[in-house]
Scaffold this motif. Structure first.
Motif, PDB file in Angstrom:
ATOM      1  N   ILE A 193      43.133  45.561  43.734  1.00  0.00           N
ATOM      2  CA  ILE A 193      44.476  45.914  44.216  1.00  0.00           C
ATOM      3  C   ILE A 193      44.551  45.689  45.720  1.00  0.00           C
ATOM      4  O   ILE A 193      43.614  46.019  46.460  1.00  0.00           O
ATOM      5  CB  ILE A 193      44.809  47.383  43.877  1.00  0.00           C
ATOM      6  CG1 ILE A 193      44.777  47.596  42.359  1.00  0.00           C
ATOM      7  CG2 ILE A 193      46.167  47.779  44.448  1.00  0.00           C
ATOM      8  CD1 ILE A 193      44.924  49.054  41.955  1.00  0.00           C
ATOM      9  N   ILE A 194      45.654  45.134  46.170  1.00  0.00           N
ATOM     10  CA  ILE A 194      45.953  44.972  47.602  1.00  0.00           C
ATOM     11  C   ILE A 194      47.232  45.737  47.897  1.00  0.00           C
ATOM     12  O   ILE A 194      48.249  45.550  47.220  1.00  0.00           O
ATOM     13  CB  ILE A 194      46.117  43.494  47.975  1.00  0.00           C
ATOM     14  CG1 ILE A 194      44.803  42.723  47.755  1.00  0.00           C
ATOM     15  CG2 ILE A 194      46.577  43.347  49.419  1.00  0.00           C
ATOM     16  CD1 ILE A 194      44.899  41.229  48.026  1.00  0.00           C
ATOM     17  N   LEU A 195      47.184  46.613  48.895  1.00  0.00           N
ATOM     18  CA  LEU A 195      48.352  47.409  49.299  1.00  0.00           C
ATOM     19  C   LEU A 195      49.031  46.727  50.484  1.00  0.00           C
ATOM     20  O   LEU A 195      48.396  46.446  51.503  1.00  0.00           O
ATOM     21  CB  LEU A 195      47.926  48.826  49.688  1.00  0.00           C
ATOM     22  CG  LEU A 195      47.637  49.791  48.532  1.00  0.00           C
ATOM     23  CD1 LEU A 195      46.963  51.052  49.043  1.00  0.00           C
ATOM     24  CD2 LEU A 195      48.930  50.156  47.815  1.00  0.00           C
ATOM     25  N   LEU A 196      50.329  46.449  50.340  1.00  0.00           N
ATOM     26  CA  LEU A 196      51.123  45.888  51.437  1.00  0.00           C
ATOM     27  C   LEU A 196      51.839  47.017  52.168  1.00  0.00           C
ATOM     28  O   LEU A 196      52.036  48.106  51.626  1.00  0.00           O
ATOM     29  CB  LEU A 196      52.133  44.882  50.889  1.00  0.00           C
ATOM     30  CG  LEU A 196      51.581  43.679  50.130  1.00  0.00           C
ATOM     31  CD1 LEU A 196      52.729  42.787  49.664  1.00  0.00           C
ATOM     32  CD2 LEU A 196      50.617  42.886  50.992  1.00  0.00           C
ATOM     33  N   ARG A 255      39.636  50.464  43.234  1.00  0.00           N
ATOM     34  CA  ARG A 255      39.940  49.047  43.065  1.00  0.00           C
ATOM     35  C   ARG A 255      40.691  48.455  44.260  1.00  0.00           C
ATOM     36  O   ARG A 255      40.946  47.245  44.285  1.00  0.00           O
ATOM     37  CB  ARG A 255      40.780  48.862  41.799  1.00  0.00           C
ATOM     38  CG  ARG A 255      40.059  49.266  40.530  1.00  0.00           C
ATOM     39  CD  ARG A 255      41.002  49.508  39.373  1.00  0.00           C
ATOM     40  NE  ARG A 255      41.950  48.423  39.174  1.00  0.00           N
ATOM     41  CZ  ARG A 255      42.966  48.470  38.308  1.00  0.00           C
ATOM     42  NH1 ARG A 255      43.142  49.553  37.558  1.00  0.00           N
ATOM     43  NH2 ARG A 255      43.779  47.452  38.182  1.00  0.00           N
ATOM     44  N   VAL A 256      41.061  49.275  45.241  1.00  0.00           N
ATOM     45  CA  VAL A 256      41.797  48.771  46.410  1.00  0.00           C
ATOM     46  C   VAL A 256      40.826  48.021  47.320  1.00  0.00           C
ATOM     47  O   VAL A 256      39.807  48.567  47.747  1.00  0.00           O
ATOM     48  CB  VAL A 256      42.474  49.919  47.171  1.00  0.00           C
ATOM     49  CG1 VAL A 256      43.219  49.368  48.404  1.00  0.00           C
ATOM     50  CG2 VAL A 256      43.448  50.662  46.271  1.00  0.00           C
ATOM     51  N   VAL A 257      41.116  46.764  47.616  1.00  0.00           N
ATOM     52  CA  VAL A 257      40.216  45.924  48.412  1.00  0.00           C
ATOM     53  C   VAL A 257      40.782  45.608  49.799  1.00  0.00           C
ATOM     54  O   VAL A 257      40.040  45.112  50.651  1.00  0.00           O
ATOM     55  CB  VAL A 257      39.902  44.619  47.664  1.00  0.00           C
ATOM     56  CG1 VAL A 257      39.142  44.916  46.376  1.00  0.00           C
ATOM     57  CG2 VAL A 257      41.165  43.820  47.361  1.00  0.00           C
ATOM     58  N   ALA A 258      42.060  45.860  50.027  1.00  0.00           N
ATOM     59  CA  ALA A 258      42.646  45.589  51.344  1.00  0.00           C
ATOM     60  C   ALA A 258      43.954  46.362  51.489  1.00  0.00           C
ATOM     61  O   ALA A 258      44.659  46.600  50.502  1.00  0.00           O
ATOM     62  CB  ALA A 258      42.896  44.094  51.549  1.00  0.00           C
TER      63      ALA A 258
END
Length: 410
Positions: free
Chosen positions: A237-240, A307-310
């Motif tokens: 998962i990538i959080l914007l 699962r957050v990678v960025a």
């Protein structure tokens, strides 16, 4: 069609007699040619017969179409190959013929029926039509084979090492019940699903009250629970940043991170989730990984944070209000931070305070495509994207991402 003119029977008889079969470029030729260029198949037993290689046979596919002789003979030549290997060599042959013809790619059940028929272990099948003139399909193939065996007397090779047989003995053996091999004995002509046996065995394989778990079976391994599929690696998962001032939003993230080109965000877009694909060579070079992009963790379950990678940020503290760690410094101790700004502009003081925990990247300022030279500055976008992915890949390796699993904690 007389039995001796039937391509399927001719092939079966030639195999039983270990007769020579040659693919040629003409009916009169005796020079062997590759199957991709051959026009005839020449049988030397019981007498020389040339059959057009594209002649339809009595063998019908699951779609109900007659399979040509080339496909039958090619499948027999490659009978020792597994389905994936057979499909590969069949595709190669089709490429060599360049559309002039195409061999039929047999399914598992079709190959099983074909081989047992050609080996003489089976006389009838729903895939094989009876010969014309036979009164019933059950006796059609056997009668034709018997007649052919009598005509080829006095020598006929037994299938089980019986040696040379006279015509009468061959007729007696033809009346025997063919037992077939283990595949036909277990499955017949249709694949059988034995998954229901697992349900019946489950009560006997579970752990007894007060006793140790069984050494083998379903009860000894939770991963083999009933009807459970192998665990699939979850998507990273990538959080914007949800900030309106962010250069990267849901509307332009795919074009930038996947396509390597920056375009201004569309502030009227309403998408809340996005999927992009990227091959992370150091983790799984064989297939692209699917990344999930979201702007906020409101729908997160606790385990999703592993699962957050960025996390893309503009440096505004309110972005982290609903995060697992409300303090930005704590967020970037566990997850890679990424700041995207304009080239030539200084990052905000809040971003600079995070230090090496946040990767600062800059893209060329957006110019109207109608202006002269506007497109010449966009070639650097790809360079920026690769730098971001390099940082994400390094962070994923450090956190324990593998080809088949995600980290259990970060």
């Amino acid at each position: 069609m007389a039995p001796t003119d039937d391509p399927l029977l001719l092939l079966r008889q030639a195999i039983a007699a270990d007769g020579k079969i040659i693919a040629t470029t003409s009916a009169d030729s005796s020079e062997e040619a590759p199957l991709s260029k051959a026009t005839h198949l020449v049988f030397a037993h019981p007498s020389r017969i040339a059959v057009p290689i594209d002649a339809p046979t009595r063998f019908t596919s699951t779609e109900g179409k007659a399979v040509d002789l080339r496909s039958i003979y090619f499948a027999w030549l490659n009978r020792d190959f597994a389905i994936p290997e057979y499909n590969a060599v069949a595709t190669k042959l089709n490429d060599e013929m360049a559309g002039a013809a195409a061999v039929h790619m047999f399914a598992f059940v079709e190959r099983l029926v074909l081989f047992t028929f050609l080996e003489g272990a089976q006389e009838e099948s729903e895939f094989i039509k009876p010969l014309q003139g036979d009164k019933d399909s059950a006796a059609g193939t056997g009668a034709a084979t018997t007649g052919a065996a009598l005509k080829t007397a006095p020598a006929a090779s037994g299938r089980s090492g019986r040696g040379t047989l006279d015509p009468r003995l061959a007729q007696i053996y033809n009346g025997e019940r063919r037992m077939g091999d283990r595949n036909t004995a277990l499955r017949g002509i249709k694949a059988t699903d034995f998954s229901h046996v697992r349900k019946l065995a489950a009560p006997f394989m579970t752990r007894k009250p007060g006793g140790p778990p069984l050494a083998t079976g379903v009860g000894s391994n939770p991963a083999l629970a009933l009807n459970q599929k192998p665990a699939r690696r979850p998507d990273p998962i990538i959080l914007l940043s949800p900030s309106a001032s962010a250069l990267l939003r849901m509307s332009n993230a795919k074009a930038f991170l996947e396509g390597g080109r920056y375009t201004p965000p569309d502030h009227n877009a309403t998408s809340t989730m996005l999927h992009i694909s990227r091959t992370i060579k150091e983790i799984d070079p064989s297939r692209p990984m699917r990344f999930i992009l979201v702007e906020g963790p409101e729908q997160f379950k606790p385990e999703y944070w592993n699962r957050v990678v960025a996390v893309f940020t503009t440096g505004q503290a309110w972005q982290f209000k609903n995060y697992r760690w409300s303090n930005p410094a704590d967020v970037f101790k566990h997850i890679l931070g990424v700041y995207l700004g304009w080239r030539g502009d200084e990052p905000p003081e809040s971003v600079r305070a995070f230090g090496h925990r946040v990767l600062s990247c800059s893209v060329e300022k957006w110019r109207d495509p109608g202006q002269p030279g506007a497109e010449t500055s966009r070639w650097r976008d790809r360079e920026v994207v690769e730098a971001i992915w390099k940082g994400i890949e390094g962070n994923m390796r450090a956190k324990g991402w593998r080809k088949d699993a995600a980290p259990t904690s970060i």
